[in-house]
Design an enzyme around this catalytic site. Structure first.
Site, PDB file in Angstrom:
ATOM      1  N   TYR A  52      46.662   9.136   3.987  1.00 36.63           N
ATOM      2  CA  TYR A  52      46.244   8.714   2.644  1.00 36.63           C
ATOM      3  C   TYR A  52      45.238   9.668   2.019  1.00 36.63           C
ATOM      4  O   TYR A  52      44.390  10.222   2.722  1.00 36.63           O
ATOM      5  CB  TYR A  52      45.570   7.338   2.728  1.00 36.63           C
ATOM      6  CG  TYR A  52      46.518   6.224   3.045  1.00 36.63           C
ATOM      7  CD1 TYR A  52      47.576   5.910   2.187  1.00 36.63           C
ATOM      8  CD2 TYR A  52      46.349   5.454   4.190  1.00 36.63           C
ATOM      9  CE1 TYR A  52      48.439   4.867   2.489  1.00 36.63           C
ATOM     10  CE2 TYR A  52      47.199   4.416   4.499  1.00 36.63           C
ATOM     11  CZ  TYR A  52      48.251   4.127   3.642  1.00 36.63           C
ATOM     12  OH  TYR A  52      49.088   3.112   3.937  1.00 36.63           O
TER      13      TYR A  52
ATOM     14  N   LYS B  58      29.872 -13.241  26.314  1.00 33.60           N
ATOM     15  CA  LYS B  58      30.051 -13.553  24.895  1.00 33.60           C
ATOM     16  C   LYS B  58      31.048 -12.580  24.253  1.00 33.60           C
ATOM     17  O   LYS B  58      31.292 -11.500  24.800  1.00 33.60           O
ATOM     18  CB  LYS B  58      28.700 -13.472  24.196  1.00 33.60           C
ATOM     19  CG  LYS B  58      28.061 -12.096  24.307  1.00 33.60           C
ATOM     20  CD  LYS B  58      26.587 -12.137  23.951  1.00 33.60           C
ATOM     21  CE  LYS B  58      25.993 -10.752  23.958  1.00 33.60           C
ATOM     22  NZ  LYS B  58      24.538 -10.766  24.007  1.00 33.60           N
TER      23      LYS B  58
HETATM   24  C1  LIG Z   1      23.843 -10.035  24.809  1.00 31.73           C
HETATM   25  C2  LIG Z   1      22.605 -10.515  25.437  1.00 31.73           C
HETATM   26  C3  LIG Z   1      22.200 -10.023  26.690  1.00 31.73           C
HETATM   27  C4  LIG Z   1      22.894  -8.900  27.401  1.00 31.73           C
HETATM   28  O1  LIG Z   1      22.506  -7.648  26.913  1.00 31.73           O
HETATM   29  P1  LIG Z   1      23.059  -6.289  27.559  1.00 31.73           P
HETATM   30  O2  LIG Z   1      22.283  -5.214  26.903  1.00 31.73           O
HETATM   31  O3  LIG Z   1      24.497  -6.240  27.198  1.00 31.73           O
HETATM   32  O4  LIG Z   1      22.850  -6.391  28.992  1.00 31.73           O
HETATM   33  C5  LIG Z   1      21.093 -10.600  27.282  1.00 31.73           C
HETATM   34  N1  LIG Z   1      20.418 -11.592  26.686  1.00 31.73           N
HETATM   35  C6  LIG Z   1      20.766 -12.075  25.465  1.00 31.73           C
HETATM   36  C7  LIG Z   1      19.961 -13.174  24.871  1.00 31.73           C
HETATM   37  C8  LIG Z   1      21.861 -11.539  24.792  1.00 31.73           C
HETATM   38  O5  LIG Z   1      22.196 -12.010  23.597  1.00 31.73           O
END
Ligand SMILES: *Cc1c(COP(=O)(O)O)cnc(C)c1O
Length: 833
Positions: free
Chosen positions: A727, A502
């Site tokens: 700035y 993602k």
């Molecule tokens: C992002 C996510 C993960 C992965 O989590 P990590 O801590 O990056 O391994 C697993 N399950 C769900 C539902 C997520 O949204």
């Protein structure tokens, strides 16, 4: 051509195999370990090796399907459908592979250089090749193929035409070098250096040195630096053992004491190093176009080899000045007109060409593939034979276009015209190609640039590259594969792995990462939104993809691109049910998310009747049921985690009772994989761990940083005490100060909270604090205490030397936020080592 020919019958007797099926006495040319690398089915011999998670035996049916007929196995197997194959059973297929190649090596007597040591093996090997390729026809290990499998595959192509061989050997545990010695049988040994003991599974340095020295058991000459006491005393012991062999000589070098080549002076100036030494009572020197200490050491090792081979010193000096950089990795970059470019223009030989072609064919993002290839020098074969093989490789890999550059390849163009490559063009030189560039179309394709160094194909690389500002995020795909393996080793073989890609793979890109994960055979991918999934499908990713946050406006897209929604609430479930019903779809794959304590998305216990009703309809096929842990990383909340797990199991039991098939159960994320093995169940969801983050905070896993964020210095200024920076004039300098303006700002994702000394960047290996506020596109750093910094120099924002975790800590956030926040205007460059 007079090559040693092998047939399966004589291989059977060399490796002492037992026939499970014996169909004919087939000729064998290629040794195959990785089913994905199959090119020539008829003449390949497949070795079914067993790894911790993969078993080569499982690939036999699909290889058979593709035309492979020769197999080495270790298990008795059902051979009813394999009657026209040759199947040999041995105790250990890896051992059989090594024995076969050791036997092959014995058929030749030529000088063979064997290189081992902790660092510099590949550079020394490549430099020796650069220095000696005009004088000898050389075979060498491709890239850094130096393992128990890599070494036999490197030595196998050895044939009568070769006049010199250069192989490297690397080991990870005691006992391995003895095997490699049998396969390489070096006559000249090089021991480059020794690093830390524990890094390679050894109890102490001495044990490691002694193990490495096994490679030199039968050499005639050993080349090494006397200045490391461990190596020196190790060699002394070997010397004692070998002193009754008249043929053994030592060629040592030293910066401090007497040695065969005694270094007197190392002088660095203007990007060059002059190394002066005394050798056989004379003073001699070389100049190399590098200034770092590792290059000096590597060059001296090469110098020793050349002196030992009695190359005249004036010729050596001339060659040394022309040493070129060695490409240790294959880079994938964005090019003009939405092309992707792989630049491998530092060498051209058949083995490295095959590796580069493999990398090309792993890229799914564009349907079209073009190869720009120079003449191949010194292959040890006739040109006709050589280019016929190149043609076959290109055709097998379904390359759409070949652009040949050079007199020799152009001379043989008729070979390619009949080889079934759709489009071929030839130019006598790079200049001739560049003149025609405007008439050639490059668009939506992956382009491999492969050529010998003297052709300077990097000129073409520059013309085809997209020009962007100089901040890049480099992504190490080898580290991705490495990290993945670390986690796979924590799982039961039957537990599946879903990779979380993602938010552009946590900022690291999208399809390029997904593509690497697909290649390394993860089972599932997950994205947050439908459009991310569409991108992956358009780039040729065919793994199942779960979409965690589907919404009504994207239902049609989900169906069109075979994306599988996570149904997490009664509302979304009923809407989707309605949609598929209207579309006349049945058994659509979906995932059910359960709420057990994260309080984000998911059905609670009270909502379950809605799910149970839906499962009784024909519209859905539940692929998986999962929940998400709120605090898997924190020991303080372990009881809560278990409570979540138990609640999940109760809910799953109700759902499972309602359907007559099994769905996948999954609970844990990265920290959960490490800390809660009891909740691995049928599948795990790996996120930050892929990218090198150990969110459990417990360490212990050998993870590698995947991303390096780099920028460059636009300007350097000298300020007087009392002047201000940036700035709001908040960065007041309290002494005379030298500052550098770096081309990165908050619009690139460099947090404003890193201003005023909170954050630091790395310049020339030193930390430089941020001074003043971070601007939109630029940030100033204090480089007063760092010498030799120039405008244009590289600045590391984070990477292996400055972990993202540290930078996130300075910014009072977590690596997730920092990584995912790197803006899309920062160019991503992918590479494999
Ligand atoms: C992002 C996510 C993960 C992965 O989590 P990590 O801590 O990056 O391994 C697993 N399950 C769900 C539902 C997520 O949204």
């Amino acid at each position: 051509m007079n090559r040693v020919k092998y047939f399966i019958d004589n291989i059977a007797s060399i490796i002492k195999g037992k026939w499970l099926v014996h169909h004919d006495n087939a000729p064998i040319e290629q040794l195959l370990i990785d089913s994905r690398k199959l090119i020539f089915p008829q003449t390949s011999l497949f070795f079914a090796l067993k790894g911790p998670r993969r078993d080569g035996h499982t690939f036999i049916p699909q290889l058979y399907e593709k035309g492979v007929r020769n197999f080495i196995v270790s298990e008795a197997m059902d051979v009813t459908h394999l009657a026209d194959a040759n199947i040999l059973q041995v105790n250990d297929p890896l051992q059989a592979l090594q024995n076969l190649v050791a036997w092959h090596r014995k058929q030749f007597s030529l000088p063979v250089i064997g290189i081992t040591g902790s660092n510099g093996k590949t550079i020394v090997k490549e430099w020796l090749n650069q220095l000696l390729e005009e004088k000898y026809t050389i075979i060498r290990s491709p890239k850094s193929y130096n393992s128990q499998i890599g070494v036999p595959l490197s030595v196998w192509p050895l044939n009568e035409q070769h006049e010199l061989a250069i192989f490297e050997a690397g080991i990870s545990q005691p006992g391995e070098m003895e095997q490699l010695q049998k396969i390489i049988q070096p006559t000249i040994g090089i021991f480059t250096n020794i690093g830390e003991a524990h890094s390679e599974g050894f109890v102490n340095l001495r044990q490691k040195v002694n193990e490495k020295l096994q490679l030199f058991k039968q050499v005639e000459t050993l080349i090494y630096c006397q200045d490391d006491p461990e190596i020196n005393s190790g060699v002394a012991a070997v010397w004692q053992l070998m002193s009754n062999s008249k043929r053994f000589t030592i060629f040592s070098w030293s910066m401090v004491t007497e040695a065969t080549l005694q270094i007197r002076q190392v002088y660095k100036e203007g990007g060059k190093t002059t190394i002066t030494a005394s050798y056989q009572q004379e003073e001699i020197s070389i100049v190399i176009p590098f200034i770092d200490n590792a290059s000096v050491e590597n060059a001296i090792h090469c110098w020793c080899v050349l002196l030992h081979l009695q190359i005249p010193q004036p010729a050596i000096a001339l060659q040394m000045q022309q040493l070129g950089p060695v490409a240790m990795r294959l880079e994938l970059k964005k090019g003009i007109n939405n092309c992707s470019i792989i630049n491998d223009s530092y060498s051209a030989d058949l083995s490295s060409f095959t590796i580069a072609l493999d990398f090309l064919s792993q890229q799914q993002q564009h349907a079209k593939k073009t190869v720009i290839l120079s003449d191949i020098l010194q292959s040890g074969r006739s040109e006709k034979d050589l280019y016929a093989e190149v043609g076959r490789l290109l055709q097998q890999r379904q390359v759409n276009r070949l652009i040949g550059i050079g007199e020799r390849i152009s001379h043989h163009q008729h070979i390619f015209q009949t080889a079934g490559i759709p489009e071929v063009v030839f130019y006598s030189s790079v200049d001739a190609f560049i003149k025609e560039l405007n008439h050639l179309l490059f668009k939506d394709e992956t382009i491999l640039l492969k050529g010998a160094r003297i052709f300077e194909l990097e000129q073409i690389d520059r013309l085809l590259q997209q020009k962007v500002h100089q901040t890049v995020l480099e992504i190490d795909l080898t580290a991705v594969a490495h990290n993945l393996k670390q986690f796979q080793q924590l799982l039961n073989p039957s537990t599946r792995l879903m990779a979380m890609v993602k938010a552009f793979s946590y900022g690291s890109g999208s399809y390029e990462i997904a593509n690497a994960l697909q290649f390394h055979r993860v089972d599932y991918l997950a994205v947050a939104y439908a459009d991310e999934g569409v991108e992956l499908r358009k780039a040729g990713i065919n793994l199942p993809i779960m979409v965690m946050n589907p919404d009504e406006s994207t239902f049609d897209v989900l169906v069109q691109y075979s994306l599988e929604p996570d149904l997490y609430s009664p509302g979304i479930l009923l809407l989707f049910e309605d949609f598929v019903k209207k579309q006349g779809i049945q058994q659509f794959p979906v995932h059910i998310e359960l709420e057990t304590g994260m309080n984000r998305l998911g059905f609670s216990m009270a909502d379950l009747p809605v799910v149970l009703n839906a499962l009784r309809t024909p519209f859905f096929k539940v692929q998986s049921v999962f929940t998400h842990l709120a605090s898997s990383e924190d020991p303080q909340h372990d009881a809560y985690t278990d409570q979540q797990g138990e609640l999940y199991m109760q809910m799953v039991a109700q759902l499972q009772a309602a359907v007559n098939y099994k769905f996948i159960r999954h609970v844990v994320n990265t920290a959960g994989i490490i800390r809660h093995p009891k909740w691995h169940l049928d599948m795990v969801r790996l996120g930050i761990g892929i990218y090198g983050g150990d969110s459990s905070g417990e360490g212990g896993l050998d993870l590698r940083e995947v991303s390096t964020l780099k920028s460059t210095i636009a300007q350097i200024k000298n300020l007087k005490e009392g002047e201000t920076v940036s700035y709001g004039r908040k960065g007041v300098v309290t002494r005379d100060t030298r500052i550098a303006t770096v081309r990165i700002g908050y619009a690139d994702g460099y947090p404003r909270s890193l201003g005023h000394g909170a954050g630091k960047m790395m310049v020339n290996g030193h930390l430089a604090p941020v001074i003043g506020t971070v601007c939109m596109d630029m940030t100033m750093i204090d480089i007063t205490n760092i010498s030799h910094v120039q405008e244009g120099d590289e600045v590391i924002v984070f990477g292996s030397a400055l972990p993202v975790k540290q930078v996130a800590h300075w910014a009072q956030t977590i690596p997730y936020e920092l990584l995912a926040g790197i803006s899309q205007r920062v160019k991503r460059v992918y590479f494999e080592e």
